[in-house]
Design a protein around this motif. Structure first.
Motif, mmCIF file in Angstrom:
data_model
loop_
_atom_site.group_PDB
_atom_site.id
_atom_site.type_symbol
_atom_site.label_atom_id
_atom_site.label_comp_id
_atom_site.label_asym_id
_atom_site.label_seq_id
_atom_site.Cartn_x
_atom_site.Cartn_y
_atom_site.Cartn_z
ATOM 1 N N SER A 3 23.907 3.770 -59.163
ATOM 2 C CA SER A 3 24.463 3.663 -57.814
ATOM 3 C C SER A 3 23.820 2.504 -57.061
ATOM 4 O O SER A 3 24.499 1.734 -56.387
ATOM 5 N N ARG A 4 22.516 2.382 -57.195
ATOM 6 C CA ARG A 4 21.806 1.282 -56.531
ATOM 7 C C ARG A 4 22.269 -0.066 -57.071
ATOM 8 O O ARG A 4 22.418 -1.015 -56.308
ATOM 9 N N ALA A 5 22.519 -0.142 -58.351
ATOM 10 C CA ALA A 5 22.998 -1.398 -58.939
ATOM 11 C C ALA A 5 24.326 -1.822 -58.312
ATOM 12 O O ALA A 5 24.527 -3.001 -58.010
ATOM 13 N N MET A 27 25.322 -1.014 -55.325
ATOM 14 C CA MET A 27 25.025 -1.392 -53.937
ATOM 15 C C MET A 27 24.450 -2.815 -53.891
ATOM 16 O O MET A 27 24.846 -3.617 -53.041
ATOM 17 N N VAL A 28 23.538 -3.118 -54.782
ATOM 18 C CA VAL A 28 22.944 -4.460 -54.830
ATOM 19 C C VAL A 28 24.016 -5.497 -55.168
ATOM 20 O O VAL A 28 23.995 -6.616 -54.658
ATOM 21 N N ALA A 29 24.985 -5.093 -55.969
ATOM 22 C CA ALA A 29 26.070 -5.999 -56.354
ATOM 23 C C ALA A 29 27.087 -6.210 -55.236
ATOM 24 O O ALA A 29 27.983 -7.036 -55.358
ATOM 25 N N GLY A 30 26.964 -5.445 -54.137
ATOM 26 C CA GLY A 30 27.830 -5.680 -52.991
ATOM 27 C C GLY A 30 28.730 -4.537 -52.568
ATOM 28 O O GLY A 30 29.451 -4.660 -51.582
ATOM 29 N N GLU A 45 29.907 -1.431 -50.646
ATOM 30 C CA GLU A 45 29.494 -0.874 -49.358
ATOM 31 C C GLU A 45 29.148 0.604 -49.480
ATOM 32 O O GLU A 45 28.270 1.104 -48.784
ATOM 33 N N TYR A 68 26.725 7.328 -51.332
ATOM 34 C CA TYR A 68 25.645 6.429 -50.942
ATOM 35 C C TYR A 68 26.218 5.309 -50.086
ATOM 36 O O TYR A 68 27.262 4.762 -50.390
#
Length: 75
Positions: A4-6, A8-11, A13, A74
């Motif tokens: 999930s964080r990956a 989010m880091v990739a853009g 929202e 998230y």
């Protein structure tokens, strides 16, 4: 949380995920109900998730937290 964080880091929202394996039928019904609220009723994802969880809690077939509590959004 790592995948999930990956996203989010990739853009992304927002990322919807489940915290544990959930029954396939319950997952299909949850996602169908949630996306119907987003697409057909114009709800934002947070509201759609909240309302779908509330509906599941009232449904005697899916009222146990196993069926609805796993789904998180998230931001």
């Amino acid at each position: 949380v790592g995948l999930s964080r990956a996203f989010m880091v990739a853009g992304a929202e927002q990322v919807g995920a489940s915290l544990w394996c959930v029954d396939d039928t319950a997952t299909a019904k949850f996602m169908s109900a949630m996306y119907e609220k987003v697409v057909k009723k114009g709800m934002d994802y947070v509201t759609a998730y909240q309302r779908t969880k509330a509906e599941f809690r009232k449904n005697e077939d899916f009222d146990h937290p196993y069926y609805w509590a796993a789904f998180v959004l998230y931001e």
